[in-house]
Design a protein around this motif. Structure first.
Motif, mmCIF file in Angstrom:
data_model
loop_
_atom_site.group_PDB
_atom_site.id
_atom_site.type_symbol
_atom_site.label_atom_id
_atom_site.label_comp_id
_atom_site.label_asym_id
_atom_site.label_seq_id
_atom_site.Cartn_x
_atom_site.Cartn_y
_atom_site.Cartn_z
ATOM 1 N N ILE A 98 74.277 -0.610 -59.085
ATOM 2 C CA ILE A 98 75.459 -0.186 -58.238
ATOM 3 C C ILE A 98 76.515 0.168 -59.312
ATOM 4 O O ILE A 98 76.202 -0.265 -60.594
ATOM 5 C CB ILE A 98 75.974 -0.991 -57.100
ATOM 6 C CG1 ILE A 98 76.584 -2.339 -57.840
ATOM 7 C CG2 ILE A 98 75.297 -1.152 -56.057
ATOM 8 C CD1 ILE A 98 77.483 -3.057 -56.777
ATOM 9 N N SER A 99 77.497 0.909 -58.890
ATOM 10 C CA SER A 99 78.512 1.290 -59.992
ATOM 11 C C SER A 99 79.067 0.050 -60.743
ATOM 12 O O SER A 99 79.195 -1.058 -59.967
ATOM 13 C CB SER A 99 79.725 1.964 -59.317
ATOM 14 O OG SER A 99 80.887 2.187 -59.989
ATOM 15 N N GLY A 100 79.204 -0.043 -61.962
ATOM 16 C CA GLY A 100 79.603 -1.084 -62.824
ATOM 17 C C GLY A 100 78.324 -1.951 -63.328
ATOM 18 O O GLY A 100 78.591 -2.720 -64.350
ATOM 19 N N ASP A 101 77.377 -1.388 -62.923
ATOM 20 C CA ASP A 101 76.071 -1.941 -63.618
ATOM 21 C C ASP A 101 75.547 -1.355 -65.045
ATOM 22 O O ASP A 101 74.740 -1.842 -65.687
ATOM 23 C CB ASP A 101 74.921 -2.095 -62.517
ATOM 24 C CG ASP A 101 74.809 -3.155 -61.704
ATOM 25 O OD1 ASP A 101 75.563 -4.359 -62.040
ATOM 26 O OD2 ASP A 101 74.297 -3.120 -60.757
ATOM 27 N N HIS B 291 76.842 -6.414 -63.433
ATOM 28 C CA HIS B 291 78.294 -6.939 -62.962
ATOM 29 C C HIS B 291 78.877 -5.960 -62.207
ATOM 30 O O HIS B 291 79.960 -5.339 -62.424
ATOM 31 C CB HIS B 291 79.186 -7.177 -64.266
ATOM 32 C CG HIS B 291 79.219 -8.323 -65.061
ATOM 33 N ND1 HIS B 291 79.472 -9.665 -64.642
ATOM 34 C CD2 HIS B 291 78.470 -8.625 -66.481
ATOM 35 C CE1 HIS B 291 79.080 -10.530 -65.423
ATOM 36 N NE2 HIS B 291 78.523 -10.058 -66.474
ATOM 37 N N GLY B 292 78.094 -5.432 -60.999
ATOM 38 C CA GLY B 292 78.407 -4.324 -60.139
ATOM 39 C C GLY B 292 79.920 -4.886 -59.541
ATOM 40 O O GLY B 292 80.174 -5.788 -59.192
ATOM 41 N N GLY B 293 80.601 -3.610 -59.439
ATOM 42 C CA GLY B 293 81.878 -3.974 -58.858
ATOM 43 C C GLY B 293 82.664 -4.399 -59.726
ATOM 44 O O GLY B 293 84.247 -4.540 -59.663
ATOM 45 N N GLY B 294 82.580 -4.626 -61.565
ATOM 46 C CA GLY B 294 83.163 -5.138 -62.378
ATOM 47 C C GLY B 294 82.925 -6.432 -62.898
ATOM 48 O O GLY B 294 82.627 -7.303 -61.992
#
Length: 178
Positions: free
Chosen positions: A150-153, A113-116
């Motif tokens: 990416i960030s959120g993963d 859920h990259g990005g949130g």
């Protein structure tokens, strides 16, 4: 050549991948590893043991859960879904692989859920390969892949091509091999 394999395994992996939301706090992905709703994720995604979380299922439904505990040393944690989802109380899940079945060069897939976490879209899939697997004589095996994350993963599952969980994302780095 991968299309039939990926098509066959991807849907079950996607159904087992969830979002975890801490009310008023952070969020990240996780994976259901048992039919009774046991969720594996990264420690830094969860509150301390007993803390309440919201689990976002692949279809966007939200169910209650609680943190069972974390191991900050290896950045892993467990949560339990506490709200029945159906009459039989069984959740879609992915089994955990035996650690001795993971080798450098193996293909793998990840969902995250990259990005949130968003309730209007399921986790998305990326394909990669195992670049490094630490010795199986150590109590904890660390895996390095070339899956784009990416960030959120962080906390999201890594699967083999049979749909077994082989790891979760913890240390997302910028190392690129050429």
């Amino acid at each position: 050549a991968f299309n039939p394999v990926l098509t066959g395994v991807a849907e079950q992996c996607r159904l087992a991948t969830v979002g975890i939301v801490i009310p008023g706090g952070s969020m990240g992905p996780g994976v259901i590893i048992s039919e009774d709703g046991l969720v594996l994720t990264a420690a830094h995604v969860l509150p301390e043991a007993g803390g309440e979380v919201v689990i976002v299922l692949a279809d966007g439904r939200q169910v209650a859960g609680k943190a069972l505990g974390v191991n900050r040393g290896v950045d892993s944690g467990m949560a339990q879904i506490t709200e029945p989802i159906s009459e039989d109380g069984k959740y879609d899940f992915a089994p955990v692989a035996d650690s001795d079945t993971i080798w450098e060069g193996d293909w793998c897939i990840t969902f995250g859920h990259g990005g949130g976490v968003q309730t209007d879209r399921p986790a998305y899939m990326r394909l990669g390969r195992m670049l490094h697997v630490t010795s199986d004589t150590k109590p904890t095996r660390w895996l390095t892949t070339d899956c784009t994350v990416i960030s959120g993963d962080s906390g999201g599952p890594l699967f083999d091509l049979e749909g077994n969980v082989i790891g979760i994302h913890s240390n997302i780095g910028m190392n690129v091999l050429v």
